[in-house]
Design an enzyme around this catalytic site. Structure first.
Site, PDB file in Angstrom:
ATOM      1  N   SER A 167      -4.036  51.023  21.844  1.00 55.84           N
ATOM      2  CA  SER A 167      -4.371  49.584  21.929  1.00 55.84           C
ATOM      3  C   SER A 167      -6.127  49.615  20.798  1.00 55.84           C
ATOM      4  O   SER A 167      -6.653  49.155  20.625  1.00 55.84           O
ATOM      5  CB  SER A 167      -5.327  49.436  23.319  1.00 55.84           C
ATOM      6  OG  SER A 167      -6.079  50.477  24.353  1.00 55.84           O
TER       7      SER A 167
ATOM      8  N   LYS B  14      -8.132  43.810  19.380  1.00 54.79           N
ATOM      9  CA  LYS B  14      -9.498  42.881  19.329  1.00 54.79           C
ATOM     10  C   LYS B  14      -9.427  42.370  18.288  1.00 54.79           C
ATOM     11  O   LYS B  14     -10.448  40.645  19.006  1.00 54.79           O
ATOM     12  CB  LYS B  14     -10.746  43.852  19.622  1.00 54.79           C
ATOM     13  CG  LYS B  14     -11.111  44.654  21.671  1.00 54.79           C
ATOM     14  CD  LYS B  14     -10.448  43.487  22.685  1.00 54.79           C
ATOM     15  CE  LYS B  14     -10.953  43.515  23.887  1.00 54.79           C
ATOM     16  NZ  LYS B  14     -11.142  43.123  24.969  1.00 54.79           N
TER      17      LYS B  14
END
Length: 339
Positions: free
Chosen positions: A322, A71
Site C-alpha cells: 500500500s 491514498k
C-alpha cells in the site's frame, strides 16, 4: 462465520458500493494525476519469505504510486468531485501521514489550499513531504483529538473535510486499485489487503467481487490496531481505546459505517498479525524483492506467511503493497529488529 472461517452471507449490508462502471468513471477523473501501478510476480527464496506451498504470488505495487501510497486515489476523487465554490475555501484532513500527503498533493493539483491535522507521532519524513506539497500543518496528540480538530477546521473555515477512509468519494477512489488488479490479473484466487480504517479494502473488494466473485478477499490488521476485526465480531463499528503497532498507517482509531458495511458485504475474512511478523515481512521484501516498504505494506505478506498460509496453498494470490513513506532511520530500526 462459516465452518471454514469465512464470513456468513457475503451479500449482507445495505450498500453495494462502487460498481465497476463507476470505478472506471472515477479512474477517468483522476487518471491525469495518478499512476497505473504495476504488478510483479514474485518467487522469493523460501528461506527469506516462506510463502504458502504451491502458491503463485503477485505484488500490486501501490508503493510506487505518486505521493508514495494508494491514498492519493481517494483524496483526488474527493477534490475533483467538489464544486468551484467549495474548492475556493480549501480542504482539510486528519492523518498519521499518507492521507495528509495525498490531500496536500490533491489540493495543489486542483489549485486550492490544504490545512491538515497530523498526529504528533507522525514520521518526520511524511511531515516534510506534506509540507513540500504546500499544506499548512497542525498537530494532534491522538486520532480522536485529530478528527475533532479536522471537523472544527471544516466547520469554522468552510473547508472540505476529506476523510481518510470513510465515505463514497474516498471509497470510489480506492476502488480503482481493485479495478486495476482485476484487469491486470483477472484469474486470481485471492487478494490480501491491509486494513487501517477500511477505505482501501472496501473499495477494492467491492469491485473485485463484482468482476470476479470467486476471488477471495482477505483483510489483515495489526494485533494492536484491530478495529475492523473487533467491529466484525461485534456486528457494528467500534472504536479502540488505544493503538499499539509499528504499522502507523493502519492505526485507525475506529471503524466507520459506510466502509464497514462494504467489508461485511464483500470481504471473506479479516486476520491479525503481530509486529514481529510485520518486521519479518518488511525485511523479506527488502532482501528478496528489493523493495523499501513501510510496515503497513508488509502486513499482507505477513498474513500470507502466517494466518492465511493454509488457505492460500496452491492459489494465485495478489498482495497489495500500500505505501512506502518511511525514512531510512525508521526503516533500519525495523529491519534490525527483525533479526
Amino acid at each position: 462465520m462459516t465452518a471454514d472461517g469465512m464470513m456468513a452471507d457475503p451479500m449482507a449490508g445495505e450498500s453495494q458500493g462502487p460498481t465497476p462502471e463507476q470505478s472506471r468513471e472515477t479512474r477517468t477523473r483522476v487518471a491525469r494525476w495518478i499512476e497505473r501501478t504495476p504488478v510483479r510476480r514474485w518467487v522469493p527464496d523460501p528461506g527469506i519469505a516462506p510463502l504458502p506451498a504451491g502458491s503463485d504470488v503477485f505484488l500490486k505495487l501501490e508503493l510506487f504510486q505518486r505521493t508514495g501510497s494508494y491514498k492519493v486515489r481517494g483524496a483526488l476523487n474527493n477534490v475533483l468531485r467538489a464544486d468551484a465554490e467549495t474548492l475556493q475555501r480549501g480542504v482539510t484532513a486528519v492523518s498519521a501521514g499518507n492521507h495528509a500527503i495525498s490531500v496536500a498533493y490533491a489540493a495543489r493539483a486542483a489549485g486550492t489550499t490544504a490545512r491538515v491535522v497530523m498526529l504528533s507521532s507522525a514520521n518526520p519524513a511524511r511531515v516534510a513531504r506534506c509540507r513540500n506539497f504546500g499544506a499548512e500543518i497542525e498537530f494532534a496528540d491522538d486520532g480522536a483529538s485529530g478528527f475533532a480538530r479536522m471537523e472544527e477546521i471544516a466547520r469554522q473555515e468552510g473547508r472540505l473535510g476529506i476523510h481518510p477512509f470513510e465515505g463514497e468519494a474516498t471509497v470510489f477512489g480506492t476502488s480503482t486499485v481493485g479495478l486495476e488488479i482485476a484487469e491486470q490479473l483477472p484469474d486470481l484466487d485471492a487478494i490480501v489487503v491491509p486494513i487501517g480504517g477500511g477505505g482501501l479494502i472496501s473499495g477494492t473488494a467491492s469491485v473485485v467481487k463484482q468482476l470476479a466473485p470467486a476471488c477471495r478477499v482477505y483483510g489483515v490488521e495489526p494485533v494492536g490496531a484491530d478495529s475492523m476485526r473487533r467491529s466484525l465480531d461485534a456486528g457494528e463499528p467500534v472504536a479502540l481505546d488505544r493503538i499499539d503497532t509499528i504499522a502507523d498507517s493502519l492505526g485507525a482509531p475506529h471503524a466507520a459505517p459506510y466502509s464497514f458495511g462494504l467489508v461485511q458485504r464483500y470481504v471473506d475474512d479479516v486476520v491479525l498479525v503481530d509486529d514481529d511478523a510485520i518486521r519479518a515481512a518488511l525485511k523479506a521484501l527488502f532482501l528478496d524483492a528489493k523493495l523499501v516498504a513501510e510496515p503497513a505494506s508488509a502486513a499482507p505478506l505477513a498474513a500470507a506467511c502466517g494466518p492465511l498460509r493454509e488457505r492460500l496453498e496452491g492459489r494465485r494470490v495478489g498482495l497489495i503493497l500500500s505505501g512506502s513513506n518511511i525514512d531510512l532511520d525508521t526503516f533500519a530500526v525495523h529491519f534490525r529488529a527483525a533479526g
